[in-house]
Structure formats: structure tokens, C-alpha cells
Design an enzyme around this catalytic site. Structure first.
Site, short mmCIF file in Angstrom:
data_model
loop_
_atom_site.label_atom_id
_atom_site.label_comp_id
_atom_site.label_asym_id
_atom_site.label_seq_id
_atom_site.Cartn_x
_atom_site.Cartn_y
_atom_site.Cartn_z
N ASP A 157 0.85 -1.73 -0.22
CA ASP A 157 0.15 -0.46 -0.14
C ASP A 157 0.69 1.45 0.22
O ASP A 157 1.41 1.71 0.36
CB ASP A 157 -0.80 -0.26 1.00
N ASP A 182 -2.99 2.74 -5.80
CA ASP A 182 -2.31 2.64 -4.82
C ASP A 182 -1.96 1.58 -3.74
O ASP A 182 -1.30 1.05 -2.81
CB ASP A 182 -2.23 4.16 -4.22
N GLU A 183 -2.17 0.48 -4.87
CA GLU A 183 -2.55 -0.82 -3.45
C GLU A 183 -2.60 -2.14 -4.20
O GLU A 183 -3.32 -1.88 -5.57
CB GLU A 183 -3.35 -0.88 -2.03
#
Length: 418
Positions: free
Chosen positions: A27, A121-122
Site C-alpha cells: 500500500d 495505490d495498493e
């Protein structure tokens, strides 16, 4: 536990035991803010709010310096500025976030083909099959963190565990810029003291229902009678929570993910009471949703709307369509029918339209009669015109010079949601 602002951060030593692990959850740390600092180093160390500066918008993201004042994503910017008056407001640059996301995901895929992105983003990674190439799961996690920092210039946090659920919880606890390893044998010890709100998939309403019955930690879930859990959150969720509380999560990495929904929403400069105007906006948003569906080759089986009032109370409604469609007129009609079901007549600050339960276009074929044939031809012609001349060149006549019901032409601020 992690608090979203770095308090309570817990990380593992370099020689942490990773026996029985195979899943990483990676993350990025305050991703939007980190990319803005990457592009403008003068922002480093400042409390940043990513959002529009007009006060009517909501926070897209915030740096950890701002989060320590209580600033959170989806909070109104005006409220965020009251909490942190010294914060710098930075307009979001979504194209840059996508560019940096592609860089990060390419790094993940250089280690293993089993990568499941959850958002820009993860992502989850299954590294069990690449140990001979790169080492143990914790060693791979360390290498990924080093490469993201060196090649992209931002930081990430990683959870290493035997299951997706525990890996995701571990990465949250390790934030920012940390790594937490939970060996398979340590899973229950890791889970037991953590609050039910920290569980992946437990929303505020479910958490409140559990806490009202004295079920506050994951250990409490394991100890609670099955019937009590059923009454609190329903049979389906209670069965799932019981499994997760015991560290059981059989979900594998999904590398072939499809977009689950397509939507657009709009926050108005001024609260709107004119129902005719709002119905027109829902139709305009439906056209945008339908255009995206057609570009991607999808049809929607369900249409949903979101309406946020001036007191920030938000209502949603959804409807399953008789036949899946990518026709804006049909989606707009459904959206307006749902809107008419909402009896509340207070001023509205936001409306949204979303297409859900997507399937490949034409998957069910057409019947002997196609009620949408004319609209399909019209919207196909619009698609051709937009492709040739741009999206600003053509719109429905009803959207030209729209009046917001107060004698002024309304210029909404619209944005797409993935």
C-alpha cells in the site's frame, strides 16, 4: 492498531519469522500527496490537502502531517481547513497518479505474475512460487520497498501474512513506510486484540451493531455466540466474520479483474432545490456513464444513484434493469425513476449515477424487437462525433445554458469515479 496518521505504527525486525506466509499487501503511503511532493519537493513536510480549494469539494487525500490534525479522505475541504488551518490545498492531478501507479505495478509484476490491484495505490501479491528467485516473502517485501523508493521516489508499507485479510490489516498497522510480518503460527495472536473496525469489510454500521453488543475486538467475535453475531450483522456476514476472526481466508489472488462499476458524480457550486434541473443532471451523468461503458465494451445490469443533501446526509437507490444496456437514455430514465422514489425535498449538493453488474456488451444477444435501437444509433453517432471533434463539441440541447432554478446558469464541477 494504526490510526491512519502514523500513530500506533508497528513494524517487524529485519529477521522476522515469515514461516507459512505467501501473501503481500503493498500500500502506497498517502499516495496522492506523495506524488504531489514528488513533483514539487517544496511541499515536503507540509500538511497537504488534496482537493479543490473552493470549500465545497471533499478531501481526496491528505499527507500524514495533515492527518495528525484529524483530516481524512472524503471530509469536506472546509471542515479539513478548520481542523488544520495551516494546510496547503493542492488540486489533484489524476493523470499523474495513474502514471505513477503504472510504474509501481510494473515493479510488482517484475517479482511475480500473481498481482491483484485493488486500486491505483495498493495490490495483493502471491509470492509463493517465486521464492527460489527472490527469497522468502519478507525478503521479497523488503526488495519491493527498496525498488519503489529508489525507482519511483515514494514510500510504501507492506503486510506479509498467510492470507489476504491478515496481510491487509498488517500493512495498515505498519503505515507509514513500514513492514509488518505475521507468521502463520502468530495469526491468532495478531488478530485477537485488534478492534472489529480494523477488519477488512466491516463498515461503520456493522461495527456499531457489534459494539452495541459488547463485541469490540476480534477475540470478542471468536468468543461470541453464533446467534448473537447473526442478530447483529445477519447470517451471511456473521459467518464470514467468524472465519476471518479465526484467521481463515481462502481467497486467492485474482489476476483477471474486471471493472465492477462505472460512475460519475457531481458536486454543485450551490445547493440545488429545482427537481427539473436535478433530473437533467442525472440524465447528463447517465450519458457520460453510458459513453464509458460503450468505450470499454460493457453493458450495465443495474443502475444506482447517489443523492447528498445540504446536511451531508447521503441516500442511494438502485434498480436492476430488465435487459443490460449501455444506452444513456435508458440509464438516465432509470436514474430519474430512482430519484423520484426519494421523498426528501431538501436542497441537494451532490448527485451521482453508477452502472453496476457489468457484463460484456451483446453477451445476451437482442430479441426480435429492440426498444433502444433508435437511441443506440443516435448515441453511436455521438460517439463518432466525440472521437473526431472532442467531448466538448456535442451535448443534449437541454444541457445548453442550464438554469439552476435561481436565475443563474449552473456550472457544475463534475468528476468520474472508478
Amino acid at each position: 492498531m494504526g490510526h491512519g496518521d502514523g500513530r500506533g505504527r508497528t513494524v517487524s525486525p529485519a529477521n522476522a519469522d515469515d514461516a507459512g506466509t505467501r501473501i503481500l499487501h503493498v500500500d502506497m503511503d498517502a499516495f496522492y500527496a506523495a506524488v504531489e511532493v514528488l513533483d514539487d519537493p517544496s511541499l515536503r513536510g507540509l500538511p497537504l490537502i488534496i482537493g479543490a480549494p473552493d470549500g465545497r469539494s471533499v478531501v481526496s487525500s491528505a499527507s500524514y502531517e495533515a492527518r495528525r490534525y484529524g483530516v481524512r479522505a472524503a471530509m469536506p475541504v472546509a471542515q479539513a481547513m478548520r481542523l488544520c488551518p495551516t494546510a496547503r490545498i493542492v488540486m489533484p492531478h489524476f493523470h499523474r497518479y495513474q502514471e505513477v501507479s503504472r510504474q509501481v505495478m510494473a515493479i510488482f509484476e517484475s517479482f511475480t505474475p500473481l498481482v491483484e490491484p485493488l486500486s491505483v495505490d495498493e495490490a495483493f501479491l502471491d509470492v509463493h512460487g517465486v521464492r527460489r528467485l527472490w527469497g522468502s516473502p519478507s525478503q521479497i517485501a523488503a526488495l519491493i520497498r527498496e525498488r519503489v523508493s529508489a525507482e519511483v521516489g515514494i514510500t510504501c508499507s507492506v503486510g506479509v501474512a498467510a492470507t489476504k485479510h491478515v496481510a491487509k490489516m498488517a500493512s495498515t498497522v505498519a503505515k507509514p513506510d513500514g513492514m509488518l510480518v505475521v507468521a502463520a503460527a502468530d495469526t491468532l495472536a495478531f488478530l485477537s486484540p485488534r478492534p472489529v473496525r480494523a477488519m477488512w469489510g466491516v463498515g461503520p454500521k456493522a461495527a456499531e451493531a457489534l459494539e452495541a453488543r459488547g463485541i469490540r475486538t476480534i477475540q470478542d467475535i471468536r468468543d461470541a455466540p453464533h446467534e448473537m453475531l447473526d442478530r447483529a450483522v445477519g447470517a451471511a456476514l456473521s459467518a464470514r466474520l467468524e472465519q476471518l476472526a479465526r484467521g481463515q481466508d481462502a481467497r486467492a489472488i485474482e489476476t483477471d479483474r474486471v471493472e465492477k462499476s462505472v460512475g460519475h458524480e457531481e458536486t454543485f457550486e450551490h445547493d440545488i432545490v429545482d427537481r427539473v434541473f436535478l433530473r437533467g443532471e442525472l440524465l447528463r451523468l447517465a450519458d457520460r456513464v453510458a459513453a464509458r461503458l460503450r468505450r470499454a465494451g460493457w453493458e450495465a445490469g443495474t443502475v444506482s444513484i447517489k443523492v447528498r443533501f445540504d446536511d451531508f446526509r447521503t441516500l442511494t437507490r438502485s434498480q436492476t434493469l430488465a435487459e443490460p444496456t449501455a444506452v444513456g437514455q435508458r440509464i438516465g430514465e432509470s436514474a430519474n425513476a430512482l430519484f423520484e422514489q426519494i421523498e426528501r425535498r431538501d436542497p441537494v449538493r451532490l448527485v451521482g449515477v453508477r452502472a453496476e453488474k457489468l457484463r460484456p456488451a451483446g453477451g445476451g444477444g437482442l430479441g426480435l424487437w429492440d426498444d433502444d435501437e433508435d437511441w443506440r444509433r443516435v448515441e453511436g453517432a455521438v460517439d463518432d462525433a466525440v472521437a473526431r471533434f472532442g467531448s466538448a463539441t456535442i451535448t443534449r440541447a437541454r444541457h445548453l445554458g442550464r438554469d439552476d432554478g435561481r436565475g443563474a446558469v449552473q456550472h457544475p464541477k463534475a468528476h468520474g469515479l472508478d
